[in-house]
Design a protein around this motif. Structure first.
Motif, PDB file in Angstrom:
ATOM      1  N   PRO A 188       0.823  -1.213   0.000  1.00  0.00           N
ATOM      2  CA  PRO A 188       0.000   0.000   0.000  1.00  0.00           C
ATOM      3  C   PRO A 188       0.860   1.266   0.000  1.00  0.00           C
ATOM      4  N   LEU A 189       0.357   2.331  -0.614  1.00  0.00           N
ATOM      5  CA  LEU A 189       1.064   3.604  -0.616  1.00  0.00           C
ATOM      6  C   LEU A 189       1.084   4.203   0.786  1.00  0.00           C
ATOM      7  N   LYS A 190       2.187   4.830   1.123  1.00  0.00           N
ATOM      8  CA  LYS A 190       2.289   5.548   2.392  1.00  0.00           C
ATOM      9  C   LYS A 190       1.516   6.852   2.280  1.00  0.00           C
ATOM     10  N   SER A 191       1.543   7.629   3.368  1.00  0.00           N
ATOM     11  CA  SER A 191       1.003   8.983   3.278  1.00  0.00           C
ATOM     12  C   SER A 191       1.808   9.728   2.214  1.00  0.00           C
ATOM     13  N   TYR A 192       1.203  10.749   1.622  1.00  0.00           N
ATOM     14  CA  TYR A 192       1.866  11.403   0.489  1.00  0.00           C
ATOM     15  C   TYR A 192       3.204  12.020   0.891  1.00  0.00           C
ATOM     16  N   ASP A 193       3.275  12.636   2.063  1.00  0.00           N
ATOM     17  CA  ASP A 193       4.534  13.233   2.516  1.00  0.00           C
ATOM     18  C   ASP A 193       5.619  12.176   2.685  1.00  0.00           C
ATOM     19  N   ALA A 194       5.260  11.072   3.325  1.00  0.00           N
ATOM     20  CA  ALA A 194       6.226   9.989   3.533  1.00  0.00           C
ATOM     21  C   ALA A 194       6.650   9.374   2.201  1.00  0.00           C
ATOM     22  N   PHE A 195       5.702   9.272   1.278  1.00  0.00           N
ATOM     23  CA  PHE A 195       5.987   8.720  -0.046  1.00  0.00           C
ATOM     24  C   PHE A 195       7.008   9.600  -0.773  1.00  0.00           C
ATOM     25  N   CYS A 196       6.801  10.903  -0.740  1.00  0.00           N
ATOM     26  CA  CYS A 196       7.715  11.838  -1.404  1.00  0.00           C
ATOM     27  C   CYS A 196       9.120  11.762  -0.808  1.00  0.00           C
ATOM     28  N   LEU A 197       9.198  11.723   0.523  1.00  0.00           N
ATOM     29  CA  LEU A 197      10.501  11.644   1.185  1.00  0.00           C
ATOM     30  C   LEU A 197      11.220  10.352   0.821  1.00  0.00           C
ATOM     31  N   ASP A 198      10.466   9.270   0.733  1.00  0.00           N
ATOM     32  CA  ASP A 198      11.050   7.981   0.368  1.00  0.00           C
ATOM     33  C   ASP A 198      11.621   8.014  -1.055  1.00  0.00           C
ATOM     34  N   LYS A 199      10.911   8.647  -1.974  1.00  0.00           N
ATOM     35  CA  LYS A 199      11.377   8.709  -3.363  1.00  0.00           C
ATOM     36  C   LYS A 199      12.554   9.672  -3.524  1.00  0.00           C
ATOM     37  N   ILE A 200      12.610  10.702  -2.690  1.00  0.00           N
ATOM     38  CA  ILE A 200      13.792  11.575  -2.695  1.00  0.00           C
ATOM     39  C   ILE A 200      15.019  10.767  -2.278  1.00  0.00           C
ATOM     40  N   LYS A 201      14.841   9.947  -1.254  1.00  0.00           N
ATOM     41  CA  LYS A 201      15.944   9.120  -0.761  1.00  0.00           C
ATOM     42  C   LYS A 201      16.374   8.077  -1.787  1.00  0.00           C
ATOM     43  N   ARG A 202      15.410   7.445  -2.442  1.00  0.00           N
ATOM     44  CA  ARG A 202      15.716   6.316  -3.330  1.00  0.00           C
ATOM     45  C   ARG A 202      16.056   6.720  -4.765  1.00  0.00           C
ATOM     46  N   LEU A 203      15.644   7.917  -5.177  1.00  0.00           N
ATOM     47  CA  LEU A 203      15.866   8.319  -6.568  1.00  0.00           C
ATOM     48  C   LEU A 203      16.686   9.596  -6.714  1.00  0.00           C
ATOM     49  N   ILE A 204      16.336  10.634  -5.977  1.00  0.00           N
ATOM     50  CA  ILE A 204      17.027  11.915  -6.139  1.00  0.00           C
ATOM     51  C   ILE A 204      18.427  11.883  -5.530  1.00  0.00           C
ATOM     52  N   LEU A 205      18.569  11.316  -4.344  1.00  0.00           N
ATOM     53  CA  LEU A 205      19.899  11.234  -3.736  1.00  0.00           C
ATOM     54  C   LEU A 205      20.868  10.392  -4.573  1.00  0.00           C
ATOM     55  N   PRO A 206      20.464   9.209  -5.077  1.00  0.00           N
ATOM     56  CA  PRO A 206      21.372   8.473  -5.972  1.00  0.00           C
ATOM     57  C   PRO A 206      21.697   9.247  -7.248  1.00  0.00           C
ATOM     58  N   TYR A 207      20.741  10.001  -7.751  1.00  0.00           N
ATOM     59  CA  TYR A 207      20.968  10.807  -8.954  1.00  0.00           C
ATOM     60  C   TYR A 207      22.136  11.767  -8.741  1.00  0.00           C
ATOM     61  N   PHE A 208      22.100  12.520  -7.653  1.00  0.00           N
ATOM     62  CA  PHE A 208      23.158  13.495  -7.402  1.00  0.00           C
ATOM     63  C   PHE A 208      24.462  12.835  -6.962  1.00  0.00           C
ATOM     64  N   ALA A 209      24.368  11.817  -6.120  1.00  0.00           N
ATOM     65  CA  ALA A 209      25.580  11.162  -5.630  1.00  0.00           C
ATOM     66  C   ALA A 209      26.349  10.483  -6.764  1.00  0.00           C
ATOM     67  N   VAL A 210      25.644   9.688  -7.571  1.00  0.00           N
ATOM     68  CA  VAL A 210      26.304   8.976  -8.671  1.00  0.00           C
ATOM     69  C   VAL A 210      26.744   9.953  -9.757  1.00  0.00           C
ATOM     70  N   GLY A 211      25.918  10.961 -10.028  1.00  0.00           N
ATOM     71  CA  GLY A 211      26.279  11.939 -11.047  1.00  0.00           C
ATOM     72  C   GLY A 211      27.516  12.717 -10.696  1.00  0.00           C
ATOM     73  N   PHE A 212      27.564  13.263  -9.482  1.00  0.00           N
ATOM     74  CA  PHE A 212      28.692  14.100  -9.060  1.00  0.00           C
ATOM     75  C   PHE A 212      29.978  13.313  -8.865  1.00  0.00           C
ATOM     76  N   PHE A 213      29.860  12.154  -8.227  1.00  0.00           N
ATOM     77  CA  PHE A 213      31.060  11.442  -7.787  1.00  0.00           C
ATOM     78  C   PHE A 213      31.465  10.270  -8.669  1.00  0.00           C
ATOM     79  N   PHE A 214      30.637   9.943  -9.666  1.00  0.00           N
ATOM     80  CA  PHE A 214      31.015   8.827 -10.545  1.00  0.00           C
ATOM     81  C   PHE A 214      30.836   9.160 -12.025  1.00  0.00           C
ATOM     82  N   MET A 215      29.607   9.444 -12.435  1.00  0.00           N
ATOM     83  CA  MET A 215      29.341   9.604 -13.865  1.00  0.00           C
ATOM     84  C   MET A 215      30.164  10.721 -14.500  1.00  0.00           C
TER      85      MET A 215
END
Length: 354
Positions: free
Chosen positions: A84-111
């Motif tokens: 089931p989907l979490k509350s919308y706020d929790a859902f957004c925070l989870d996707k920031i952690k799982r998608l946005i943080l890897p985007y910046f971390a891998v982009g800056f320090f690897f890609m």
């Protein structure tokens, strides 16, 4: 609530990841906002490079690119429904952690650094690429992470809104997302691949809808029937590529269904493999393969295009091996090292806290 583990989706993730790696294995030129590489096959290239075996992978690329991104969004939508989907706020925070943080971390320090080492960027171009990475201009293959982030946020918002309006219709949710996809190009702005993501939200919603169908009906189908559908959808897909019986959208559907029933077939035939340690290592690091494989392609490209390695048959086959299996193995190793490193840090923090 812990997400349900569905074997067929692990196989489908594996197939989708292999498809994207093979799709990235054939280019010898690429351009971004602030960098580019354009190689020409050396005149001394051995005839083995044009053998049927190597050419087969080149032929696969045209097939793969006809549906592989839709498949990724379709799969992401299906997996989202496993809990089931979490509350919308929790859902957004989870996707920031799982998608946005890897985007910046891998982009800056690897890609970006690896592409610089592979001569994709000049020093000035690299500096500009770092500055523009924030808005997605030089995001490379990582555009999918931010595009998926926007898709998930918009999809969850639409679903939550329909629930507030007491509209439980699955069809309404799907139709709204398809409508958003059709109007994606009209967006007056595009931040971090938002417009690209909206261009796939209908496929994401279709995957979400499909998971209900899979759980309630497809799971009851016999293994023989699923294997038959694998061959049938594969035949229809290839036939349409060659003859053009259906419209493009139906071709994508056939491609996605072929990939899905191939995954079902693998889940039946290779069931014992799922219990092995090697399989578990590969499955838990498939995200790492997606994150790390593409920059490594440029390193291999530079090495082979600026030396005489392609003048021999073994060099040609080594080139193909490294651009597919080599980058996969290297990415799996990076992912596993980072996982172990993360566990050590977590354990250390826990010990300090205690």
């Amino acid at each position: 609530m812990k997400k349900e583990r569905v074997s067929v989706y692990d196989w489908l993730r594996l197939i989708a990841t292999m498809l994207v790696v093979i799709g990235h294995s054939r280019y010898i030129g690429m351009e971004a906002t602030n960098g580019s590489v354009y190689y020409v096959m050396p005149q001394f290239t051995h005839p083995a490079f044009y053998s049927y075996f190597i050419s087969f992978f080149g032929l696969m690329v045209s097939y793969i690119y006809s549906f592989h991104m839709q498949l990724f969004f379709f799969l992401s939508g299906a997996v989202l429904r496993l809990k089931p989907l979490k509350s919308y706020d929790a859902f957004c925070l989870d996707k920031i952690k799982r998608l946005i943080l890897p985007y910046f971390a891998v982009g800056f320090f690897f890609m970006l650094p690896v592409k610089y080492l592979a001569s994709f960027y000049t020093k000035e171009g690299l500096h500009l690429a770092y500055r523009n990475f924030y808005n997605g201009s030089d995001s490379g293959h990582l555009w999918f992470l931010t595009a998926l982030f926007w898709v998930m946020l918009v999809f969850a918002a639409v679903k939550k809104l329909l629930e507030r309006l007491h509209i439980q219709s699955e069809a309404a949710l799907l139709l709204i997302c398809v409508g958003i996809q059709m109007m994606a190009e009209l967006l007056p702005f595009d931040v971090l691949a938002m417009r690209q993501g909206m261009g796939y939200i209908g496929w994401f919603a279709l995957g979400y809808f499909f998971e209900k169908l899979r759980k309630e009906q497809l799971s009851e189908w016999s293994a023989k029937y699923k294997i038959l559908l694998c061959f049938t959808t594969g035949f229809l897909y290839v036939l349409n590529i060659k003859v053009g019986i259906f419209e493009d959208i139906m071709n994508v559907v056939c491609g996605c269904m072929f990939a899905y029933f191939t995954a079902e077939t693998c889940a039946v035939i290779f069931r014992r493999l799922e219990a092995t340690g090697g399989y578990r290592v590969v499955v838990r690091n498939l995200f790492a393969v997606y994150l790390f494989h593409d920059p490594l392609e440029y390193v291999i490209l530079k090495v082979f295009m600026t030396t005489t390695l392609l003048s021999t048959a073994w060099g040609c086959y080594l080139y193909l091996f490294l651009r597919i299996a080599g980058v996969i193995i290297a990415s799996l190793l990076i992912g596993e090292v980072l996982r172990i490193f993360g566990k050590c840090i977590f354990r250390r923090k826990k010990e300090i806290a205690e």
